[in-house]
Design an enzyme around this catalytic site. Sequence first.
Site, PDB file in Angstrom:
ATOM      1  N   ASN A 142       0.873  -1.170   0.000  1.00 49.90           N
ATOM      2  CA  ASN A 142       0.000   0.000   0.000  1.00 49.90           C
ATOM      3  C   ASN A 142       0.912   1.222   0.000  1.00 49.90           C
ATOM      4  O   ASN A 142       1.474   1.569   1.038  1.00 49.90           O
ATOM      5  CB  ASN A 142      -0.897  -0.032   1.250  1.00 49.90           C
ATOM      6  CG  ASN A 142      -1.711   1.237   1.413  1.00 49.90           C
ATOM      7  OD1 ASN A 142      -1.795   2.055   0.508  1.00 49.90           O
ATOM      8  ND2 ASN A 142      -2.318   1.409   2.588  1.00 49.90           N
ATOM      9  N   TRP A 143       1.049   1.823  -1.170  1.00 51.40           N
ATOM     10  CA  TRP A 143       1.985   2.955  -1.290  1.00 51.40           C
ATOM     11  C   TRP A 143       1.436   4.223  -0.648  1.00 51.40           C
ATOM     12  O   TRP A 143       2.144   5.214  -0.527  1.00 51.40           O
ATOM     13  CB  TRP A 143       2.292   3.221  -2.768  1.00 51.40           C
ATOM     14  CG  TRP A 143       3.266   2.252  -3.372  1.00 51.40           C
ATOM     15  CD1 TRP A 143       3.905   1.213  -2.726  1.00 51.40           C
ATOM     16  CD2 TRP A 143       3.745   2.226  -4.721  1.00 51.40           C
ATOM     17  NE1 TRP A 143       4.730   0.557  -3.600  1.00 51.40           N
ATOM     18  CE2 TRP A 143       4.655   1.155  -4.825  1.00 51.40           C
ATOM     19  CE3 TRP A 143       3.489   3.004  -5.854  1.00 51.40           C
ATOM     20  CZ2 TRP A 143       5.317   0.847  -6.025  1.00 51.40           C
ATOM     21  CZ3 TRP A 143       4.150   2.696  -7.045  1.00 51.40           C
ATOM     22  CH2 TRP A 143       5.049   1.627  -7.129  1.00 51.40           C
ATOM     23  N   LYS A 144       0.161   4.245  -0.308  1.00 49.66           N
ATOM     24  CA  LYS A 144      -0.472   5.453   0.249  1.00 49.66           C
ATOM     25  C   LYS A 144      -0.199   6.647  -0.687  1.00 49.66           C
ATOM     26  O   LYS A 144      -0.149   6.445  -1.897  1.00 49.66           O
ATOM     27  CB  LYS A 144       0.018   5.700   1.675  1.00 49.66           C
ATOM     28  CG  LYS A 144      -0.147   4.426   2.542  1.00 49.66           C
ATOM     29  CD  LYS A 144       0.045   4.653   3.990  1.00 49.66           C
ATOM     30  CE  LYS A 144      -0.152   3.322   4.720  1.00 49.66           C
ATOM     31  NZ  LYS A 144      -0.110   3.432   6.156  1.00 49.66           N
ATOM     32  N   HIS A 193      -9.632   1.644   4.537  1.00 49.54           N
ATOM     33  CA  HIS A 193      -8.373   1.726   5.287  1.00 49.54           C
ATOM     34  C   HIS A 193      -8.574   2.653   6.488  1.00 49.54           C
ATOM     35  O   HIS A 193      -9.327   3.633   6.389  1.00 49.54           O
ATOM     36  CB  HIS A 193      -7.263   2.252   4.374  1.00 49.54           C
ATOM     37  CG  HIS A 193      -5.915   2.158   5.016  1.00 49.54           C
ATOM     38  ND1 HIS A 193      -5.470   3.089   5.923  1.00 49.54           N
ATOM     39  CD2 HIS A 193      -4.943   1.226   4.925  1.00 49.54           C
ATOM     40  CE1 HIS A 193      -4.256   2.735   6.354  1.00 49.54           C
ATOM     41  NE2 HIS A 193      -3.922   1.606   5.755  1.00 49.54           N
ATOM     42  N   GLU A 247      -6.900   4.977   7.632  1.00 48.94           N
ATOM     43  CA  GLU A 247      -6.626   6.392   7.342  1.00 48.94           C
ATOM     44  C   GLU A 247      -7.809   7.038   6.632  1.00 48.94           C
ATOM     45  O   GLU A 247      -8.080   8.224   6.816  1.00 48.94           O
ATOM     46  CB  GLU A 247      -5.329   6.511   6.521  1.00 48.94           C
ATOM     47  CG  GLU A 247      -4.109   6.243   7.401  1.00 48.94           C
ATOM     48  CD  GLU A 247      -2.916   5.626   6.681  1.00 48.94           C
ATOM     49  OE1 GLU A 247      -2.877   5.646   5.439  1.00 48.94           O
ATOM     50  OE2 GLU A 247      -2.029   5.116   7.393  1.00 48.94           O
ATOM     51  N   GLU A 286      -5.763  -4.748  10.535  1.00 44.75           N
ATOM     52  CA  GLU A 286      -4.698  -3.779  10.760  1.00 44.75           C
ATOM     53  C   GLU A 286      -4.961  -3.021  12.055  1.00 44.75           C
ATOM     54  O   GLU A 286      -5.700  -2.024  12.054  1.00 44.75           O
ATOM     55  CB  GLU A 286      -4.647  -2.773   9.607  1.00 44.75           C
ATOM     56  CG  GLU A 286      -4.402  -3.381   8.246  1.00 44.75           C
ATOM     57  CD  GLU A 286      -3.773  -2.372   7.286  1.00 44.75           C
ATOM     58  OE1 GLU A 286      -2.662  -2.648   6.822  1.00 44.75           O
ATOM     59  OE2 GLU A 286      -4.364  -1.317   7.053  1.00 44.75           O
ATOM     60  N   GLY A 324       2.361   2.210  10.767  1.00 45.89           N
ATOM     61  CA  GLY A 324       3.370   3.261  10.615  1.00 45.89           C
ATOM     62  C   GLY A 324       4.067   3.635  11.906  1.00 45.89           C
ATOM     63  O   GLY A 324       4.760   4.651  11.962  1.00 45.89           O
ATOM     64  N   SER A 347       3.163  -2.211  10.292  1.00 45.57           N
ATOM     65  CA  SER A 347       4.611  -2.325  10.496  1.00 45.57           C
ATOM     66  C   SER A 347       5.187  -3.694  10.131  1.00 45.57           C
ATOM     67  O   SER A 347       6.074  -4.201  10.816  1.00 45.57           O
ATOM     68  CB  SER A 347       4.974  -1.933  11.934  1.00 45.57           C
ATOM     69  OG  SER A 347       4.605  -0.584  12.179  1.00 45.57           O
ATOM     70  N   GLY A 370       2.654  -1.169   4.273  1.00 43.75           N
ATOM     71  CA  GLY A 370       2.740   0.250   3.930  1.00 43.75           C
ATOM     72  C   GLY A 370       4.177   0.674   3.687  1.00 43.75           C
ATOM     73  O   GLY A 370       4.751   0.432   2.619  1.00 43.75           O
ATOM     74  N   GLY A 371       4.788   1.269   4.692  1.00 44.50           N
ATOM     75  CA  GLY A 371       6.138   1.845   4.574  1.00 44.50           C
ATOM     76  C   GLY A 371       7.146   0.932   3.881  1.00 44.50           C
ATOM     77  O   GLY A 371       7.891   1.372   3.001  1.00 44.50           O
TER      78      GLY A 371
HETATM   79  P1  PGA Z   1       2.614   0.245   7.632  1.00 47.86           P
HETATM   80  O1  PGA Z   1       1.176   0.501   6.998  1.00 47.86           O
HETATM   81  O2  PGA Z   1       3.131  -1.063   7.065  1.00 47.86           O
HETATM   82  O3  PGA Z   1       3.445   1.415   7.215  1.00 47.86           O
HETATM   83  O4  PGA Z   1       2.422   0.154   9.114  1.00 47.86           O
HETATM   84  C1  PGA Z   1       0.280  -0.544   6.765  1.00 47.86           C
HETATM   85  C2  PGA Z   1      -1.014  -0.020   6.183  1.00 47.86           C
HETATM   86  O5  PGA Z   1      -1.435   1.066   6.586  1.00 47.86           O
HETATM   87  O6  PGA Z   1      -1.635  -0.643   5.300  1.00 47.86           O
END
Ligand code: PGA
Length: 251
Positions: free
Chosen positions: A9-11, A94, A96, A166, A172, A212, A233-234
């Site tokens: 997930n590149w956000k 998600h 966010e 999640e 993050g 994470s 994500g990251g």
């Molecule tokens: P993260 O994000 O791996 O940076 O914790 C995961 C996500 O939000 O899908």
Amino acid sequence: MRKKIIAGNWKMNMLPNEAISFINEFTPLVNNTQNEVVLCVPYTDLFYTLLNVQGTNIKVGAQNMHWESTGAYTGEISGEMLKCINVDYVIIGHSERRQYFAETDETVNKKLKKALSVGLKPIVCVGETLQEKEDGKAIDIITAQIKKALDGLNEEEVKNTIIAYEPIWAIGTGKTATAEDANESIITIRKEIEKNYGKNVAECVIILYGGSVKSTNAKELFTTSDIDGGLVGGASLKPEEFAKIVNFDKE
Ligand code: PGA
């Protein structure tokens, strides 16, 4: 046997030229995995990503969609729009989006139904906040989110829904749920599905862990009984690191 899915997930990251150089470096590193590899990219990268993954084993996803097909919804993108350019996956709900863009269990349910009806593979996110975890409410929260997200779906539709557990406190933050705890939460989700749709359906549903995930914890997480891969994500922004996560079962 459920297939493992490793979805990045590149956000809101990666300009098209960055996406293309990522793909050039990443593709040869994952070309002999049996796992499903997905890149969920910003809308503006979809075209370039789709073009550059042609002929590879990499699938492409979006990070959001609207539940209507067309209409006066300035700034929105519909499921049909994604499907017709050959996008395969879409992330729905998600945390966010729930936190910053007022998405609710109701909008998640509407988006999920639409995604399934146009043939996209939805990745529906659920998870508790730190406060909810500390108050001992995590299980109630995630089972309620699952119930509301899947409301009105038939068995076939539930089987085609991918869920990502999640925990919000792990996104993050560098804090990962232990493999054991994440697996327990995912077993709880599977049981909730079983309650409403039966064991056969529950055993088919792919449930990912997110929060994470890194190359150093992927193997431990993804080799538990019920975690079927990850939403990353990251760590999905770095080709080598993400490839190591995809290849967790090769080391
Ligand atoms: P993260 O994000 O791996 O940076 O914790 C995961 C996500 O939000 O899908």
